[in-house]
Design an enzyme around this catalytic site. Structure first.
Site, PDB file in Angstrom:
ATOM      1  N   CYS A  98       0.842  -1.188   0.000  1.00  0.00           N
ATOM      2  CA  CYS A  98       0.000   0.000   0.000  1.00  0.00           C
ATOM      3  C   CYS A  98       0.881   1.242   0.000  1.00  0.00           C
ATOM      4  CB  CYS A  98      -0.878  -0.020   1.252  1.00  0.00           C
ATOM      5  SG  CYS A  98      -1.966   1.404   1.395  1.00  0.00           S
ATOM      6  N   HIS A 140      -8.974  -4.018  -1.617  1.00  0.00           N
ATOM      7  CA  HIS A 140      -7.964  -3.268  -0.863  1.00  0.00           C
ATOM      8  C   HIS A 140      -8.322  -1.777  -0.839  1.00  0.00           C
ATOM      9  CE1 HIS A 140      -3.709  -2.202   0.337  1.00  0.00           C
ATOM     10  NE2 HIS A 140      -4.165  -1.061  -0.124  1.00  0.00           N
ATOM     11  N   GLU A 141      -8.698  -1.243  -1.998  1.00  0.00           N
ATOM     12  CA  GLU A 141      -9.020   0.194  -2.061  1.00  0.00           C
ATOM     13  C   GLU A 141     -10.307   0.511  -1.309  1.00  0.00           C
ATOM     14  OE1 GLU A 141      -6.736   2.103  -2.826  1.00  0.00           O
ATOM     15  OE2 GLU A 141      -5.520   0.553  -3.757  1.00  0.00           O
ATOM     16  N   HIS A 144      -9.987   1.142   2.327  1.00  0.00           N
ATOM     17  CA  HIS A 144      -9.522   2.478   2.724  1.00  0.00           C
ATOM     18  C   HIS A 144     -10.694   3.402   3.058  1.00  0.00           C
ATOM     19  CE1 HIS A 144      -5.186   2.506   2.202  1.00  0.00           C
ATOM     20  NE2 HIS A 144      -5.278   1.908   1.029  1.00  0.00           N
TER      21      HIS A 144
HETATM   22 NI    NI Z   1      -3.694   0.955   0.065  1.00  0.00          NI
END
Ligand code: NI
Length: 181
Positions: A98, A140-141, A144
């Protein structure tokens, strides 16, 4: 414009990001800036909180790594207000990294397939299913946007092993390849 990337320890990475009015003034500029910032840092994805904006916007772009993952040849998505509608019970494990957690890679287990509804950069509503590496990038995004980082999802043992590195990030005791905040 290349923006500074917010790194582990910054509060904005832990906030629940706010939904965006797709017609918000400055949204296209934000998308362009996020894209440029991601590319400059050699990333394959970025979420708005990583540039200090607590908004539900992400970009994924696997086209640069399509040599290793041919399935990503045309895989570039801008997602406004993405929402996971379904996720598979079946899981898979991939190594993740990341831009907000530089120099750390860990295996993370996540659902193998998901279905997501989002608004794209043309302001069209899209419902799309993802699998493989692209699915991994999207999850993954999206994490966030809810204040989660991939290091939260690793085993306790692994977490202990990277504890020292995380503390160095928190105290800014490292040498980033790109502009950070
Ligand atoms: Ni990330």
């Amino acid at each position: 414009m290349i923006l500074p990337i917010y790194v582990y320890g910054q509060q904005v990475l832990r906030e629940i990001a706010k939904p965006v009015d797709p017609n918000m003034e400055g949204l296209d500029t934000l998308l362009n800036d996020m894209y440029e910032t991601m590319k400059n840092a050699d990333g394959v994805g970025i979420a708005a909180p990583q540039v200090g904006k607590s908004l539900r916007v992400v970009i994924v772009d696997g086209t640069d790594i399509a040599e290793d993952y041919p399935e990503l040849k045309d895989f570039k998505r801008y997602m406004i207000n993405p929402e996971i509608l379904e996720e598979s019970e079946e899981t898979s494990e991939y190594s993740e990294g990341c831009l907000s957690v530089p120099d750390i890679n860990c295996n993370v287990i996540r659902p193998s397939r998901i279905k997501v509804r989002y608004i794209n950069e043309k302001r069209q509503e899209v419902t799309e299913e993802f699998s493989g590496f692209g699915c991994r990038m999207v999850q993954h995004e999206l994490d966030h946007l809810d204040g989660h980082l991939f290091v939260d999802r690793v085993s306790q043992i692994r977490r202990k092993l990277i504890g020292g590195k995380l503390r160095k990030l928190e105290t800014r005791n490292f040498h980033p390849r790109y502009k950070i905040k």
